[in-house]
Design a protein around this motif. Structure first.
Motif, mmCIF file in Angstrom:
data_model
loop_
_atom_site.group_PDB
_atom_site.id
_atom_site.type_symbol
_atom_site.label_atom_id
_atom_site.label_comp_id
_atom_site.label_asym_id
_atom_site.label_seq_id
_atom_site.Cartn_x
_atom_site.Cartn_y
_atom_site.Cartn_z
ATOM 1 N N LEU A 175 5.160 -15.029 -15.139
ATOM 2 C CA LEU A 175 5.005 -13.587 -15.668
ATOM 3 C C LEU A 175 4.815 -12.753 -14.445
ATOM 4 N N SER A 176 5.558 -11.764 -13.968
ATOM 5 C CA SER A 176 5.548 -11.211 -12.878
ATOM 6 C C SER A 176 5.225 -9.564 -13.235
ATOM 7 N N ILE A 177 4.132 -8.879 -12.771
ATOM 8 C CA ILE A 177 3.539 -7.708 -12.993
ATOM 9 C C ILE A 177 3.790 -6.839 -12.062
ATOM 10 N N LEU A 178 4.269 -5.628 -12.212
ATOM 11 C CA LEU A 178 4.036 -4.595 -10.866
ATOM 12 C C LEU A 178 2.979 -3.369 -11.559
ATOM 13 N N ASN A 179 1.915 -3.517 -10.781
ATOM 14 C CA ASN A 179 0.773 -2.501 -11.191
ATOM 15 C C ASN A 179 0.916 -1.365 -10.350
ATOM 16 N N LEU A 180 1.070 -0.199 -11.025
ATOM 17 C CA LEU A 180 1.412 0.923 -10.286
ATOM 18 C C LEU A 180 0.539 2.120 -10.713
ATOM 19 N N PRO A 181 -0.746 2.219 -10.285
ATOM 20 C CA PRO A 181 -1.528 3.434 -10.719
ATOM 21 C C PRO A 181 -0.940 4.571 -9.753
ATOM 22 N N SER A 182 -0.433 5.860 -10.572
ATOM 23 C CA SER A 182 0.228 6.789 -9.972
ATOM 24 C C SER A 182 -1.052 7.927 -9.832
ATOM 25 N N PRO A 183 -1.273 8.403 -8.649
ATOM 26 C CA PRO A 183 -2.463 9.160 -8.396
ATOM 27 C C PRO A 183 -2.207 10.711 -9.067
ATOM 28 N N VAL A 184 -2.835 10.794 -10.205
ATOM 29 C CA VAL A 184 -2.499 12.378 -10.799
ATOM 30 C C VAL A 184 -3.679 13.197 -9.955
ATOM 31 N N SER A 185 -4.727 12.581 -9.474
ATOM 32 C CA SER A 185 -5.506 13.595 -8.724
ATOM 33 C C SER A 185 -6.273 12.308 -7.926
ATOM 34 N N ALA A 186 -7.343 12.839 -6.829
ATOM 35 C CA ALA A 186 -8.049 11.804 -6.488
ATOM 36 C C ALA A 186 -8.993 10.899 -7.394
ATOM 37 N N ARG A 187 -9.231 11.444 -8.501
ATOM 38 C CA ARG A 187 -10.038 10.756 -9.444
ATOM 39 C C ARG A 187 -9.531 10.574 -10.916
ATOM 40 N N LYS A 188 -8.304 10.805 -11.200
ATOM 41 C CA LYS A 188 -7.225 10.532 -12.301
ATOM 42 C C LYS A 188 -6.208 9.737 -11.926
ATOM 43 N N THR A 189 -5.930 8.904 -12.732
ATOM 44 C CA THR A 189 -4.947 8.019 -12.706
ATOM 45 C C THR A 189 -3.613 7.631 -13.786
ATOM 46 N N ARG A 190 -2.568 7.820 -13.836
ATOM 47 C CA ARG A 190 -1.765 7.257 -14.586
ATOM 48 C C ARG A 190 -1.081 6.005 -14.385
ATOM 49 N N PRO A 193 0.906 -1.178 -0.140
ATOM 50 C CA PRO A 193 -0.111 0.057 0.143
ATOM 51 C C PRO A 193 0.918 1.182 -0.031
ATOM 52 N N PRO A 194 0.405 2.355 -0.519
ATOM 53 C CA PRO A 194 -0.954 2.414 -0.837
ATOM 54 C C PRO A 194 -1.434 2.175 -2.247
ATOM 55 N N PHE A 195 -0.457 2.024 -3.277
ATOM 56 C CA PHE A 195 -0.863 1.951 -4.772
ATOM 57 C C PHE A 195 0.179 1.209 -5.453
#
Ligand code: FES
Ligand SMILES: [Fe+2]
Length: 360
Positions: free
Chosen positions: A270-285, A254-256
């Motif tokens: 297969l190994s994947i790192l899922n990394l949602p970067s918080p652009v804002s509280a409601r947008k993600t890259r 955590p957190p993301f």
């Protein structure tokens, strides 16, 4: 230089404190306490392969940043010239200096203005200083931290990234009009495969989720999920041996950050790192570095395409969920046994002090 030393040096570089105490970005979409907690975490802001000569404008936690290469070094700074507020991303880089496009002021690696072309003999004021943030290159990405005061905060681990025999692939980022926590929860949700990914790899005729266990670890939460759902794209599904049981190991940091290792037949991984970067509280890259020890000379475009399909299928859901932020109180939504990982994830977020209270 080891990655840890690199992170430490980067932190020391920004030790003056890139932002004033109590700072909040303009039009902040986060609850102020949540923002302060998230600002102490490390997030990826750019893919190294996307950095060209021109400074790149990005946003993290509602704060505009500029990412640029200066010689061999990548730097992250506030995208704001302290003279008259122009984004520095409109400027350019010369040597180790970034040059503002409005009046040509030049800023060095510590953010201090070194030259005012209108007054070449004048020593620039200490107030002409750009906030610099730590910049660390890891997993083909540039990482930063807006408030590097917490020395226990760390870049998520990815043990197989440098393992022998594994091919490193950094897929193009995906912009999602949804929150990072909703995306995270979707990534670890195992009951949606049959419904959302029935065209990519799963099957509506096989929706049952076998009971699984989760375990709290030093870094977060681990789930070992065994099922009959193949991870081959549909057209390759015949490659799976009959009655093969697939292990998907999810490790949430955590957190993301969510790390997924898929155990294919034989020793294939297969190994994947899922990394949602918080652009804002409601947008993600979303950034997704991954490694695999099979097809290592195969075409990465196929991997890009398969990932793009899956993340587009997920985004179609994540972008429509209400509320946009993840409700952290268990009573706010209803649950069933397959949701065990997501409930554990919500508990970890609450444990960090996050609330995800809705801010307009
Ligand atoms: S606004 Fe940047 S140099 Fe004047
Ligand atoms: Fe999904």
């Amino acid at each position: 230089m080891t990655a840890v030393t690199q992170a430490f040096d980067a932190r020391a570089q920004a030790s003056a404190g890139p932002l004033p105490p109590g700072f909040l970005p303009r039009d902040c979409t986060f609850d102020p306490t949540d923002w302060a907690i998230l600002a102490r975490q490390w997030f990826p802001v750019a893919r190294l392969a996307d950095l060209a000569d021109k400074p790149q404008a990005v946003t993290l936690l509602d704060l505009p940043l500029v990412v640029y290469r200066a010689g061999d070094t990548v730097r992250v700074a506030r995208d704001l010239c302290p003279h008259r507020g122009l984004p520095l991303s409109m400027g350019w880089v010369e040597g180790e200096e970034i040059v503002c496009a409005y009046h040509g002021l030049r800023y060095g690696p510590d953010g201090q203005c070194r030259k005012i072309p209108a007054h070449p003999d004048l020593e620039p004021s200490r107030r002409l200083k750009v906030g610099m943030f730590p910049a660390v290159e890891r997993y083909g990405l540039v990482w930063t931290c807006l408030d590097p005061s917490d020395e226990t905060a760390a870049i998520p681990s990815f043990p197989l990234w440098d393992a022998d025999g594994f091919q490193q692939i950094v897929t193009p980022f995906v912009d999602i009009a949804g929150s990072a926590a909703r995306q995270m929860e979707g990534f670890v949700d195992v009951a949606h495969f049959a419904w959302v990914h029935h065209e990519a790899f799963a099957d509506r005729e096989d929706p049952v989720v076998p009971i699984y266990d989760t375990k709290v670890t030093d870094t977060g939460l681990r789930t070992d999920y065994w099922s009959s759902v193949s991870n081959y794209p549909r057209h390759l599904r015949h490659l799976a041996p009959p009655d093969f049981r697939w292990l998907r190991r999810f490790e949430i940091q955590p957190p993301f950050a969510a790390h997924l290792t898929i155990f294919f037949p034989g020793e294939q991984r297969l190994s994947i790192l899922n990394l949602p970067s918080p652009v804002s509280a409601r947008k993600t890259r979303l950034f997704v570095p991954l490694v695999r020890n099979f097809d290592t000379t195969g075409d990465v475009e196929d991997v890009y395409a398969f990932n793009a399909q899956i993340f587009a299928e997920d985004a179609a859901v994540v972008e429509r969920q209400t509320p946009e932020e993840l409700p952290l109180e268990p009573s706010e939504e209803a649950h069933f046994p397959a949701d065990k990982t997501s409930l554990g994830y919500r508990r970890l977020l609450r444990g960090m002090g996050l609330t995800f209270r809705y801010v307009t």
